[in-house]
Design a protein around this motif. Structure first.
Motif, PDB file in Angstrom:
ATOM      1  N   UNK A 224      88.358  -5.118  34.723  1.00 38.39           N
ATOM      2  CA  UNK A 224      89.706  -4.561  34.469  1.00 38.39           C
ATOM      3  C   UNK A 224      89.736  -3.752  33.165  1.00 38.39           C
ATOM      4  N   UNK A 225      88.625  -3.786  32.404  1.00 35.15           N
ATOM      5  CA  UNK A 225      88.651  -3.167  31.076  1.00 35.15           C
ATOM      6  C   UNK A 225      87.497  -2.185  30.912  1.00 35.15           C
ATOM      7  N   UNK A 226      87.229  -1.435  31.964  1.00 37.24           N
ATOM      8  CA  UNK A 226      86.076  -0.532  31.988  1.00 37.24           C
ATOM      9  C   UNK A 226      86.255   0.627  31.002  1.00 37.24           C
ATOM     10  N   UNK A 227      85.195   0.899  30.228  1.00 45.39           N
ATOM     11  CA  UNK A 227      85.201   2.027  29.271  1.00 45.39           C
ATOM     12  C   UNK A 227      83.930   2.835  29.505  1.00 45.39           C
ATOM     13  N   UNK A 228      84.080   4.146  29.548  1.00 48.24           N
ATOM     14  CA  UNK A 228      82.903   4.997  29.776  1.00 48.24           C
ATOM     15  C   UNK A 228      83.091   6.287  28.979  1.00 48.24           C
ATOM     16  N   UNK A 229      82.047   6.737  28.324  1.00 46.91           N
ATOM     17  CA  UNK A 229      82.168   8.012  27.624  1.00 46.91           C
ATOM     18  C   UNK A 229      80.783   8.583  27.331  1.00 46.91           C
TER      19      UNK A 229
ATOM     20  N   UNK B 236      78.660   2.856  29.060  1.00 45.84           N
ATOM     21  CA  UNK B 236      79.688   2.184  29.865  1.00 45.84           C
ATOM     22  C   UNK B 236      79.810   0.748  29.392  1.00 45.84           C
ATOM     23  N   UNK B 237      81.039   0.247  29.304  1.00 44.51           N
ATOM     24  CA  UNK B 237      81.266  -1.118  28.813  1.00 44.51           C
ATOM     25  C   UNK B 237      82.291  -1.798  29.725  1.00 44.51           C
ATOM     26  N   UNK B 238      82.032  -3.039  30.112  1.00 45.79           N
ATOM     27  CA  UNK B 238      83.008  -3.774  30.931  1.00 45.79           C
ATOM     28  C   UNK B 238      82.738  -5.263  30.815  1.00 45.79           C
ATOM     29  N   UNK B 239      83.763  -6.058  31.104  1.00 47.21           N
ATOM     30  CA  UNK B 239      83.538  -7.502  31.013  1.00 47.21           C
ATOM     31  C   UNK B 239      83.373  -8.124  32.392  1.00 47.21           C
ATOM     32  N   UNK B 240      82.665  -9.244  32.392  1.00 45.47           N
ATOM     33  CA  UNK B 240      82.348  -9.961  33.639  1.00 45.47           C
ATOM     34  C   UNK B 240      82.478 -11.465  33.378  1.00 45.47           C
TER      35      UNK B 240
END
Ligand SMILES: Cc1cc2nc3c(=O)[nH]c(=O)nc-3n(C[C@H](O)[C@H](O)[C@H](O)COP(=O)(O)OP(=O)(O)OC[C@H]3O[C@@H](n4cnc5c(N)ncnc54)[C@H](O)[C@@H]3O)c2cc1C
Length: 387
Positions: A264-269, A182-186
Protein backbone atom coordinates in the motif's frame (compact mmCIF):
# COMPACT_ATOMS: atom_id res chain seq x y z
CA UNK A 1 9.72 44.76 10.88
CA UNK A 2 10.54 42.38 8.02
CA UNK A 3 9.80 43.24 4.41
CA UNK A 4 8.21 40.60 2.17
CA UNK A 5 6.28 38.83 4.90
CA UNK A 6 3.68 36.97 2.88
CA UNK A 7 5.40 33.80 1.75
CA UNK A 8 3.98 30.79 -0.08
CA UNK A 9 5.80 27.51 0.62
CA UNK A 10 5.10 24.65 -1.79
CA UNK A 11 5.40 21.02 -0.62
CA UNK A 12 4.82 19.39 2.75
CA UNK A 13 7.76 16.96 2.80
CA UNK A 14 10.86 17.72 4.86
CA UNK A 15 12.05 21.12 3.59
CA UNK A 16 8.55 22.68 3.42
CA UNK A 17 7.45 22.32 7.07
CA UNK A 18 11.02 23.01 8.15
CA UNK A 19 11.23 26.41 6.47
CA UNK A 20 7.69 27.30 7.61
CA UNK A 21 8.73 26.69 11.21
CA UNK A 22 11.73 29.03 11.02
CA UNK A 23 9.97 31.70 8.93
CA UNK A 24 7.14 31.91 11.44
CA UNK A 25 9.60 32.06 14.35
CA UNK A 26 11.34 35.01 12.65
CA UNK A 27 8.10 36.96 12.17
CA UNK A 28 7.16 36.07 8.58
CA UNK A 29 3.72 34.76 7.55
CA UNK A 30 4.17 31.52 5.63
CA UNK A 31 1.36 29.50 4.05
CA UNK A 32 2.07 25.89 3.11
CA UNK A 33 0.44 23.99 0.25
CA UNK A 34 0.71 20.28 -0.59
CA UNK A 35 -0.61 18.66 -3.73
CA UNK A 36 -1.48 15.33 -2.07
CA UNK A 37 -4.83 14.95 -0.33
CA UNK A 38 -3.08 14.07 2.94
CA UNK A 39 0.37 13.90 4.46
CA UNK A 40 2.53 11.61 2.31
CA UNK A 41 4.05 9.17 4.74
CA UNK A 42 5.87 5.89 4.12
CA UNK A 43 9.24 5.56 2.52
CA UNK A 44 12.63 4.34 3.59
CA UNK A 45 14.74 5.45 6.50
CA UNK A 46 16.43 8.85 6.15
CA UNK A 47 19.32 10.31 8.12
CA UNK A 48 19.48 13.41 10.31
CA UNK A 49 23.18 14.01 10.89
CA UNK A 50 25.66 16.58 12.13
CA UNK A 51 24.31 20.13 11.96
CA UNK A 52 20.88 18.90 10.83
CA UNK A 53 20.65 17.12 14.21
CA UNK A 54 21.68 20.39 15.90
CA UNK A 55 18.90 22.22 14.02
CA UNK A 56 16.16 19.80 15.10
CA UNK A 57 17.47 20.12 18.66
CA UNK A 58 16.99 23.90 18.41
CA UNK A 59 13.39 23.22 17.33
CA UNK A 60 12.84 20.99 20.37
CA UNK A 61 11.89 17.96 18.26
CA UNK A 62 15.10 15.92 18.53
CA UNK A 63 13.68 13.79 21.36
CA UNK A 64 10.54 12.99 19.33
CA UNK A 65 12.75 11.99 16.39
CA UNK A 66 15.02 9.96 18.67
CA UNK A 67 12.04 8.10 20.14
CA UNK A 68 10.88 7.09 16.65
CA UNK A 69 14.39 6.33 15.39
CA UNK A 70 15.19 3.14 13.54
CA UNK A 71 17.17 0.61 15.48
CA UNK A 72 18.56 -1.87 13.00
CA UNK A 73 21.33 -3.67 14.89
CA UNK A 74 22.94 -5.61 12.12
CA UNK A 75 23.49 -5.28 8.37
CA UNK A 76 24.20 -8.42 6.41
CA UNK A 77 25.08 -9.26 2.84
CA UNK A 78 24.06 -12.67 1.57
CA UNK A 79 24.73 -14.68 -1.59
CA UNK A 80 22.14 -16.09 -4.00
CA UNK A 81 21.47 -19.01 -1.63
CA UNK A 82 21.10 -16.78 1.44
CA UNK A 83 24.50 -17.64 2.97
CA UNK A 84 25.96 -14.72 4.95
CA UNK A 85 28.88 -13.06 3.14
CA UNK A 86 29.51 -10.26 5.63
CA UNK A 87 27.91 -8.71 8.68
CA UNK A 88 28.38 -5.34 10.40
CA UNK A 89 26.80 -4.66 13.79
CA UNK A 90 25.69 -1.65 15.81
CA UNK A 91 25.41 2.05 14.92
CA UNK A 92 28.74 1.81 13.06
CA UNK A 93 27.06 -0.33 10.40
CA UNK A 94 24.85 2.67 9.56
CA UNK A 95 27.70 5.21 9.53
CA UNK A 96 26.23 7.15 12.48
CA UNK A 97 28.11 9.02 15.19
CA UNK A 98 27.19 11.22 18.16
CA UNK A 99 23.68 12.67 17.80
CA UNK A 100 23.16 11.29 14.26
CA UNK A 101 19.81 9.57 14.02
CA UNK A 102 17.96 7.56 11.36
CA UNK A 103 14.17 7.64 11.10
CA UNK A 104 11.56 6.52 8.58
CA UNK A 105 10.77 9.43 6.28
CA UNK A 106 7.05 9.26 7.09
CA UNK A 107 7.65 9.51 10.83
CA UNK A 108 9.92 12.52 10.33
CA UNK A 109 7.37 14.27 8.09
CA UNK A 110 4.73 13.65 10.75
CA UNK A 111 6.86 15.14 13.55
CA UNK A 112 7.74 18.19 11.44
CA UNK A 113 4.10 18.69 10.51
CA UNK A 114 3.06 18.64 14.15
CA UNK A 115 5.64 21.34 14.91
CA UNK A 116 3.87 23.79 12.55
CA UNK A 117 0.28 23.34 13.73
CA UNK A 118 -0.09 27.16 13.95
CA UNK A 119 0.69 27.65 10.23
CA UNK A 120 -2.02 27.45 7.52
CA UNK A 121 -1.52 24.31 5.45
CA UNK A 122 -3.73 23.42 2.50
CA UNK A 123 -3.74 19.90 1.07
CA UNK A 124 -4.88 18.98 -2.44
CA UNK A 125 -3.64 22.37 -3.60
CA UNK A 126 -1.13 23.15 -6.33
CA UNK A 127 0.04 26.00 -8.52
CA UNK A 128 -1.00 26.14 -12.15
CA UNK A 129 0.66 29.45 -13.15
CA UNK A 130 3.22 31.67 -11.57
CA UNK A 131 4.10 35.14 -12.87
CA UNK A 132 6.85 37.21 -11.28
CA UNK A 133 6.16 40.96 -11.12
CA UNK A 134 8.38 43.68 -9.63
CA UNK A 135 6.43 43.90 -6.38
CA UNK A 136 4.98 40.39 -5.95
CA UNK A 137 4.47 36.95 -7.44
CA UNK A 138 1.08 36.28 -8.97
CA UNK A 139 0.07 32.69 -8.29
CA UNK A 140 -2.89 30.92 -9.88
CA UNK A 141 -3.94 27.72 -8.15
CA UNK A 142 -5.67 24.65 -9.54
CA UNK A 143 -9.31 25.68 -9.64
CA UNK A 144 -8.52 29.17 -10.92
CA UNK A 145 -8.10 31.17 -7.70
CA UNK A 146 -5.35 33.85 -7.97
CA UNK A 147 -3.34 35.27 -5.07
CA UNK A 148 -0.34 37.59 -4.67
CA UNK A 149 2.67 36.63 -2.53
CA UNK A 150 5.84 38.53 -1.68
CA UNK A 151 7.95 35.39 -2.09
CA UNK A 152 7.44 31.79 -3.24
CA UNK A 153 9.60 29.04 -1.77
CA UNK A 154 9.46 25.75 -3.64
CA UNK A 155 10.03 22.64 -1.52
CA UNK A 156 8.19 20.32 -3.87
CA UNK A 157 10.86 17.68 -4.32
CA UNK A 158 12.92 16.20 -7.13
CA UNK A 159 10.23 16.66 -9.79
CA UNK A 160 9.29 20.18 -8.62
CA UNK A 161 6.75 21.74 -10.95
CA UNK A 162 7.38 25.15 -9.35
CA UNK A 163 10.98 24.89 -10.57
CA UNK A 164 9.71 24.23 -14.07
CA UNK A 165 7.45 27.31 -13.89
CA UNK A 166 10.02 29.72 -12.48
CA UNK A 167 13.24 28.61 -14.19
CA UNK A 168 13.95 28.03 -17.85
CA UNK A 169 15.04 24.57 -19.00
CA UNK A 170 18.68 25.62 -19.38
CA UNK A 171 18.83 26.77 -15.74
CA UNK A 172 18.52 23.28 -14.22
CA UNK A 173 19.58 19.78 -15.09
CA UNK A 174 17.83 16.62 -13.94
CA UNK A 175 20.99 14.55 -13.93
CA UNK A 176 20.26 10.82 -14.00
CA UNK A 177 22.69 8.53 -12.19
CA UNK A 178 21.48 5.75 -14.50
CA UNK A 179 19.60 3.79 -11.84
CA UNK A 180 16.12 3.39 -10.31
CA UNK A 181 14.79 2.53 -6.88
CA UNK A 182 11.57 0.89 -5.69
CA UNK A 183 10.51 0.63 -2.05
CA UNK A 184 7.51 -1.16 -0.50
CA UNK A 185 6.54 -2.95 2.67
CA UNK A 186 5.58 -6.59 3.08
CA UNK A 187 4.66 -8.95 5.92
CA UNK A 188 7.85 -9.91 7.76
CA UNK A 189 7.80 -13.52 6.54
CA UNK A 190 11.62 -13.74 6.84
CA UNK A 191 11.20 -13.12 10.61
CA UNK A 192 13.91 -10.46 10.60
CA UNK A 193 14.45 -8.75 13.94
CA UNK A 194 16.20 -5.36 13.69
CA UNK A 195 18.26 -6.70 10.83
CA UNK A 196 18.86 -5.54 7.28
CA UNK A 197 19.77 -8.13 4.69
CA UNK A 198 21.05 -7.25 1.22
CA UNK A 199 21.79 -9.28 -1.86
CA UNK A 200 23.82 -7.70 -4.68
CA UNK A 201 24.26 -9.09 -8.17
CA UNK A 202 24.81 -7.71 -11.66
CA UNK A 203 24.26 -4.04 -10.76
CA UNK A 204 21.08 -4.84 -8.82
CA UNK A 205 20.50 -4.74 -5.09
CA UNK A 206 17.70 -6.26 -3.02
CA UNK A 207 17.54 -5.07 0.59
CA UNK A 208 15.02 -6.15 3.22
CA UNK A 209 14.89 -4.83 6.76
CA UNK A 210 12.62 -5.06 9.73
CA UNK A 211 12.73 -2.45 12.44
CA UNK A 212 10.18 -1.37 15.05
CA UNK A 213 7.14 -3.24 13.76
CA UNK A 214 7.98 -6.96 13.98
CA UNK A 215 5.17 -7.84 11.55
CA UNK A 216 6.33 -5.59 8.74
CA UNK A 217 9.48 -5.55 6.59
CA UNK A 218 10.59 -2.93 4.08
CA UNK A 219 11.92 -4.02 0.70
CA UNK A 220 14.29 -1.87 -1.36
CA UNK A 221 15.10 -2.76 -4.96
CA UNK A 222 17.61 -0.67 -6.91
CA UNK A 223 19.10 -1.35 -10.32
CA UNK A 224 21.21 0.19 -13.06
CA UNK A 225 19.51 0.77 -16.39
CA UNK A 226 21.61 1.06 -19.53
CA UNK A 227 19.29 3.79 -20.85
CA UNK A 228 16.50 5.93 -19.41
CA UNK A 229 13.27 3.94 -18.97
CA UNK A 230 10.16 5.22 -20.69
CA UNK A 231 6.47 4.43 -20.21
CA UNK A 232 6.79 3.74 -16.49
CA UNK A 233 4.71 6.61 -15.13
CA UNK A 234 1.98 4.45 -13.57
CA UNK A 235 2.46 2.41 -10.42
CA UNK A 236 1.31 -0.69 -12.28
CA UNK A 237 4.04 -0.33 -14.89
CA UNK A 238 6.67 0.49 -12.28
CA UNK A 239 5.81 -2.72 -10.43
CA UNK A 240 5.92 -4.68 -13.67
CA UNK A 241 9.33 -3.18 -14.46
CA UNK A 242 10.67 -4.33 -11.08
CA UNK A 243 9.26 -7.81 -11.63
CA UNK A 244 10.91 -8.09 -15.04
CA UNK A 245 14.23 -6.79 -13.70
CA UNK A 246 14.50 -8.83 -10.51
CA UNK A 247 12.65 -12.06 -11.17
CA UNK A 248 15.08 -15.00 -10.98
CA UNK A 249 17.97 -12.93 -9.59
CA UNK A 250 18.40 -15.20 -6.55
CA UNK A 251 17.99 -15.22 -2.77
CA UNK A 252 14.37 -14.18 -2.01
CA UNK A 253 13.80 -12.23 -5.23
CA UNK A 254 10.79 -14.19 -6.46
CA UNK A 255 8.88 -14.35 -3.15
CA UNK A 256 9.44 -10.62 -2.57
CA UNK A 257 8.17 -9.77 -6.05
CA UNK A 258 5.09 -11.94 -5.51
CA UNK A 259 4.16 -9.59 -2.63
CA UNK A 260 4.68 -6.31 -4.49
CA UNK A 261 1.08 -6.01 -5.74
CA UNK A 262 -0.32 -6.09 -2.20
CA UNK A 263 1.85 -3.19 -0.95
CA UNK A 264 0.00 0.00 0.00
CA UNK A 265 3.05 2.27 0.31
CA UNK A 266 4.89 1.69 -2.96
CA UNK A 267 7.56 4.28 -3.91
CA UNK A 268 9.46 4.30 -7.18
CA UNK A 269 11.74 6.87 -8.76
CA UNK A 270 14.78 7.42 -10.92
CA UNK A 271 17.94 7.95 -8.92
CA UNK A 272 18.81 11.44 -10.01
CA UNK A 273 20.26 14.76 -8.94
CA UNK A 274 19.23 18.34 -9.63
CA UNK A 275 22.14 20.45 -10.79
CA UNK A 276 21.80 24.24 -10.83
CA UNK A 277 24.18 27.21 -10.75
CA UNK A 278 21.70 29.26 -8.70
CA UNK A 279 18.69 28.17 -6.63
CA UNK A 280 16.87 31.48 -6.67
CA UNK A 281 15.34 33.65 -9.36
CA UNK A 282 13.63 36.95 -8.66
CA UNK A 283 11.20 36.34 -5.80
CA UNK A 284 11.32 32.52 -6.05
CA UNK A 285 13.71 30.23 -4.15
CA UNK A 286 14.15 26.46 -4.27
CA UNK A 287 14.93 24.47 -1.14
CA UNK A 288 15.66 20.75 -0.59
CA UNK A 289 15.38 18.21 -3.39
CA UNK A 290 13.65 20.77 -5.64
CA UNK A 291 16.93 22.70 -5.92
CA UNK A 292 19.74 20.30 -5.10
CA UNK A 293 18.59 16.70 -4.76
CA UNK A 294 21.78 14.71 -4.13
CA UNK A 295 19.98 11.35 -4.88
CA UNK A 296 18.73 8.85 -2.30
CA UNK A 297 22.04 6.99 -2.65
CA UNK A 298 23.92 9.85 -0.98
CA UNK A 299 21.96 9.57 2.27
CA UNK A 300 22.21 13.38 2.40
CA UNK A 301 18.85 14.54 0.91
CA UNK A 302 17.13 15.02 4.25
CA UNK A 303 20.15 16.74 5.75
CA UNK A 304 20.36 19.18 2.85
CA UNK A 305 16.62 19.88 3.10
CA UNK A 306 16.90 20.63 6.83
CA UNK A 307 20.06 22.72 6.59
CA UNK A 308 18.90 24.56 3.44
CA UNK A 309 15.56 25.50 5.00
CA UNK A 310 17.23 26.71 8.19
CA UNK A 311 19.78 28.83 6.30
CA UNK A 312 17.28 30.33 3.86
CA UNK A 313 14.91 31.37 6.65
CA UNK A 314 17.80 32.63 8.78
CA UNK A 315 19.25 34.74 5.96
CA UNK A 316 15.81 36.27 5.30
CA UNK A 317 15.65 37.18 8.97
CA UNK A 318 19.18 38.69 8.95
CA UNK A 319 18.34 40.75 5.83
CA UNK A 320 14.99 41.81 7.38
CA UNK A 321 13.18 40.28 4.44
CA UNK A 322 15.35 41.83 1.70
CA UNK A 323 15.31 38.77 -0.52
CA UNK A 324 18.04 39.91 -2.91
CA UNK A 325 20.59 39.98 -0.05
CA UNK A 326 19.24 36.82 1.63
CA UNK A 327 19.07 34.75 -1.57
CA UNK A 328 22.65 35.66 -2.50
CA UNK A 329 23.94 34.53 0.91
CA UNK A 330 21.81 31.36 0.77
CA UNK A 331 23.36 30.43 -2.58
CA UNK A 332 26.88 31.08 -1.29
CA UNK A 333 26.48 29.24 2.02
CA UNK A 334 24.83 26.13 0.59
CA UNK A 335 27.10 25.64 -2.43
CA UNK A 336 30.02 23.72 -0.81
CA UNK A 337 27.70 21.38 1.10
CA UNK A 338 25.53 20.69 -1.94
CA UNK A 339 28.50 19.98 -4.21
CA UNK A 340 30.13 17.62 -1.69
CA UNK A 341 26.80 15.80 -1.06
CA UNK A 342 26.21 15.35 -4.78
CA UNK A 343 29.76 14.01 -5.31
CA UNK A 344 29.07 11.49 -2.54
CA UNK A 345 25.77 10.52 -4.21
CA UNK A 346 27.55 9.69 -7.48
CA UNK A 347 30.27 7.71 -5.72
CA UNK A 348 27.89 5.69 -3.52
CA UNK A 349 25.56 5.06 -6.47
CA UNK A 350 28.40 3.48 -8.44
CA UNK A 351 29.86 1.48 -5.57
CA UNK A 352 26.52 0.06 -4.37
CA UNK A 353 25.63 -1.40 -7.73
CA UNK A 354 28.79 -3.19 -8.87
CA UNK A 355 29.10 -5.65 -11.75
CA UNK A 356 28.93 -9.34 -10.70
CA UNK A 357 28.69 -10.27 -7.02
CA UNK A 358 30.00 -8.57 -3.90
CA UNK A 359 32.65 -9.84 -1.46
CA UNK A 360 33.21 -9.35 2.29
CA UNK A 361 36.42 -7.41 1.55
CA UNK A 362 34.65 -5.10 -0.88
CA UNK A 363 31.83 -4.38 1.65
CA UNK A 364 34.35 -3.53 4.40
CA UNK A 365 36.50 -1.35 2.15
CA UNK A 366 33.43 0.54 0.91
CA UNK A 367 32.00 1.04 4.41
CA UNK A 368 35.29 2.51 5.65
CA UNK A 369 35.43 4.89 2.69
CA UNK A 370 31.81 6.02 3.22
CA UNK A 371 32.50 6.68 6.91
CA UNK A 372 35.49 8.86 5.98
CA UNK A 373 33.54 10.76 3.31
CA UNK A 374 30.59 11.42 5.63
CA UNK A 375 32.95 12.71 8.32
CA UNK A 376 34.52 15.18 5.87
CA UNK A 377 31.07 16.25 4.73
CA UNK A 378 29.74 16.74 8.27
CA UNK A 379 32.57 19.11 9.10
CA UNK A 380 32.11 21.02 5.81
CA UNK A 381 29.76 23.63 7.27
CA UNK A 382 29.27 25.13 10.72
CA UNK A 383 25.83 26.03 12.01
CA UNK A 384 25.08 29.74 11.62
CA UNK A 385 23.29 31.22 14.63
CA UNK A 386 20.39 33.48 13.61
CA UNK A 387 18.84 33.92 17.06
C1 LIG B 1 6.45 9.77 -0.72
C2 LIG B 1 7.96 9.91 -0.71
C3 LIG B 1 8.73 8.82 -0.31
C4 LIG B 1 10.12 8.93 -0.30
N1 LIG B 1 10.83 7.84 0.07
C5 LIG B 1 12.17 7.92 0.06
C6 LIG B 1 12.90 6.83 0.42
O1 LIG B 1 12.35 5.79 0.72
N2 LIG B 1 14.27 6.93 0.42
C7 LIG B 1 14.89 8.09 0.11
O2 LIG B 1 16.10 8.16 0.16
N3 LIG B 1 14.22 9.16 -0.25
C8 LIG B 1 12.87 9.11 -0.29
N4 LIG B 1 12.17 10.20 -0.67
C9 LIG B 1 12.91 11.45 -0.94
C10 LIG B 1 13.46 12.07 0.35
O3 LIG B 1 12.52 12.02 1.35
C11 LIG B 1 13.96 13.50 0.02
O4 LIG B 1 15.19 13.38 -0.68
C12 LIG B 1 14.37 14.40 1.14
O5 LIG B 1 13.87 14.05 2.32
C13 LIG B 1 14.23 15.87 0.72
O6 LIG B 1 13.01 16.41 1.17
P1 LIG B 1 12.18 17.51 0.37
O7 LIG B 1 11.27 18.11 1.37
O8 LIG B 1 13.09 18.40 -0.38
O9 LIG B 1 11.35 16.71 -0.71
P2 LIG B 1 10.25 15.60 -0.52
O10 LIG B 1 10.46 14.86 0.75
O11 LIG B 1 10.25 14.83 -1.78
O12 LIG B 1 8.86 16.39 -0.36
C14 LIG B 1 8.26 17.13 -1.41
C15 LIG B 1 6.79 17.32 -1.10
O13 LIG B 1 6.23 18.18 -2.08
C16 LIG B 1 5.00 17.64 -2.52
N5 LIG B 1 4.77 18.14 -3.88
C17 LIG B 1 5.30 17.70 -5.03
N6 LIG B 1 4.87 18.44 -6.05
C18 LIG B 1 4.03 19.38 -5.55
C19 LIG B 1 3.29 20.43 -6.11
N7 LIG B 1 3.32 20.68 -7.42
N8 LIG B 1 2.53 21.22 -5.30
C20 LIG B 1 2.49 20.98 -3.96
N9 LIG B 1 3.19 19.99 -3.38
C21 LIG B 1 3.95 19.20 -4.16
C22 LIG B 1 5.19 16.14 -2.42
O14 LIG B 1 3.94 15.46 -2.38
C23 LIG B 1 5.97 16.03 -1.12
O15 LIG B 1 5.12 15.99 -0.02
C24 LIG B 1 10.78 10.13 -0.70
C25 LIG B 1 9.99 11.21 -1.11
C26 LIG B 1 8.60 11.11 -1.12
C27 LIG B 1 7.74 12.29 -1.57
Amino acid sequence: MNKNQKILVVGCGIAGPMICYWLKKYGFSPTLIEKSKELRTGGYAVDVRGIAADIVKKMGIYDAIYTKRTSVLSKRYVDAEGRILSEEKGEKASFREGSDVEIERGNLVDILFQSISDIPCHFDKEIMHLIQKDEFVEVTFKGGQTEHYDLVIAADGLHSSTRKMAFSRDEYDLFSLGSYIGIFSIPNYLHLNRVEVSFVKDQKIIGVNCDQDPDRALVRLAFCAKKALSGIESEKRQKRCLKETFYGLGWESNRLLDLIDDSKDFYFDAIAQIKMDCWTKGRVALVGDAGYCPSPMSGQGTNLAIVGAYILAGELKLAKGDFSIAFKRYNELMRPLVDASQDLGVWVGESYLPEGEISKERVEERSNLIREKIKVLSSGISLPNYE
